[in-house]
Design a protein around this motif. Sequence first.
Motif, mmCIF file in Angstrom:
data_model
loop_
_atom_site.group_PDB
_atom_site.id
_atom_site.type_symbol
_atom_site.label_atom_id
_atom_site.label_comp_id
_atom_site.label_asym_id
_atom_site.label_seq_id
_atom_site.Cartn_x
_atom_site.Cartn_y
_atom_site.Cartn_z
ATOM 1 N N TYR A 16 3.001 13.392 -11.805
ATOM 2 C CA TYR A 16 2.576 12.790 -10.546
ATOM 3 C C TYR A 16 1.103 12.374 -10.584
ATOM 4 C CZ TYR A 16 6.858 13.531 -7.919
ATOM 5 O OH TYR A 16 8.150 13.448 -7.462
ATOM 6 N N ASN A 19 1.198 9.078 -12.154
ATOM 7 C CA ASN A 19 1.949 8.203 -11.252
ATOM 8 C C ASN A 19 1.038 7.666 -10.146
ATOM 9 O OD1 ASN A 19 3.523 7.870 -8.581
ATOM 10 N ND2 ASN A 19 5.147 7.767 -10.106
ATOM 11 N N GLU A 20 0.287 8.557 -9.520
ATOM 12 C CA GLU A 20 -0.605 8.148 -8.426
ATOM 13 C C GLU A 20 -1.699 7.212 -8.924
ATOM 14 O OE1 GLU A 20 -0.564 9.200 -4.888
ATOM 15 O OE2 GLU A 20 1.475 9.346 -5.677
ATOM 16 N N TYR A 21 -2.260 7.544 -10.090
ATOM 17 C CA TYR A 21 -3.384 6.756 -10.607
ATOM 18 C C TYR A 21 -2.935 5.363 -11.073
ATOM 19 C CZ TYR A 21 -7.260 5.317 -13.571
ATOM 20 O OH TYR A 21 -8.281 4.610 -14.151
ATOM 21 N N ALA A 24 -1.856 2.794 -8.235
ATOM 22 C CA ALA A 24 -2.803 2.444 -7.170
ATOM 23 C C ALA A 24 -2.872 0.937 -6.931
ATOM 24 C CB ALA A 24 -4.191 2.981 -7.509
ATOM 25 N N ASP A 27 0.450 0.091 -5.079
ATOM 26 C CA ASP A 27 0.686 0.746 -3.788
ATOM 27 C C ASP A 27 -0.021 0.040 -2.635
ATOM 28 O OD1 ASP A 27 2.309 2.619 -4.951
ATOM 29 O OD2 ASP A 27 0.808 4.213 -5.002
ATOM 30 N N LYS A 33 1.986 3.496 1.609
ATOM 31 C CA LYS A 33 1.245 4.017 0.463
ATOM 32 C C LYS A 33 -0.152 3.399 0.326
ATOM 33 C CE LYS A 33 5.326 5.124 -2.322
ATOM 34 N NZ LYS A 33 6.033 4.903 -3.606
ATOM 35 N N ARG A 36 -3.139 5.710 0.762
ATOM 36 C CA ARG A 36 -3.404 6.840 -0.131
ATOM 37 C C ARG A 36 -4.818 6.763 -0.700
ATOM 38 N NH1 ARG A 36 2.220 7.600 -3.654
ATOM 39 N NH2 ARG A 36 3.470 8.445 -1.923
ATOM 40 N N ALA A 38 -5.983 7.244 -3.640
ATOM 41 C CA ALA A 38 -6.132 6.541 -4.913
ATOM 42 C C ALA A 38 -6.241 5.035 -4.716
ATOM 43 C CB ALA A 38 -4.950 6.863 -5.822
#
Length: 211
Positions: A16, A19-21, A24, A27, A33, A36, A38
Amino acid sequence: IIVGLISICLVASANYVINEYLDAGFDKYHPLKKKRSAVVSHVNAAIVFTEYAFLAIIGLFLAYLVSLKFLSMAALLLFMGVIYNVKPFRSKDRVFLDVLSESVNNPIRFAAGWFIFSPALGMPDSKWDLDWINTFPPVSIIIAYWMGGAFLMATKRFAEFRLIGDPTIAGQYRRSFRFYTENSLLVSMFFYAITCAFFMGIFLIKDRIEL
């Protein structure tokens, strides 16, 4: 059980993190999203990958303390995180493969839990010794669990596609959405659900009621 649970949580957390990075930039096209951290703030890449490496190494080390088979599942879960998120693979951008490559984490986690209770990895003493083989979960429940996860993931894609509401923006958020339609996602949901029920039926009929 405790060590195995912590191990899988750490490995999943590592997935994760990247995934988040890595998401970005995509998203920002998602109505929810895009808020978020990021997306709205600068994230230091060195810190991200240091955190990823820390979580992955500790998670795999703890998995090794459980058994080699459990370690193999933890490593496979980590590997699938790379396949799903990192270019040039980035399977989340490929139509239908995005659903299947993400939901395969379900049977991987299932097998990991199974191997907590199965005997430690060892080779059979002779060709007649089937105990080594029998410590693996039945294929029917693995496929059923995979297809159940695929149904949930396809449902998520269907909900996201409707939430965004604009196919062009949806395609910018997730490249696979350029090829999806509401109808194709709905049909795939039915397919995954039926396949899950079919293999679950095989499992219930073929294997012991205790399982």
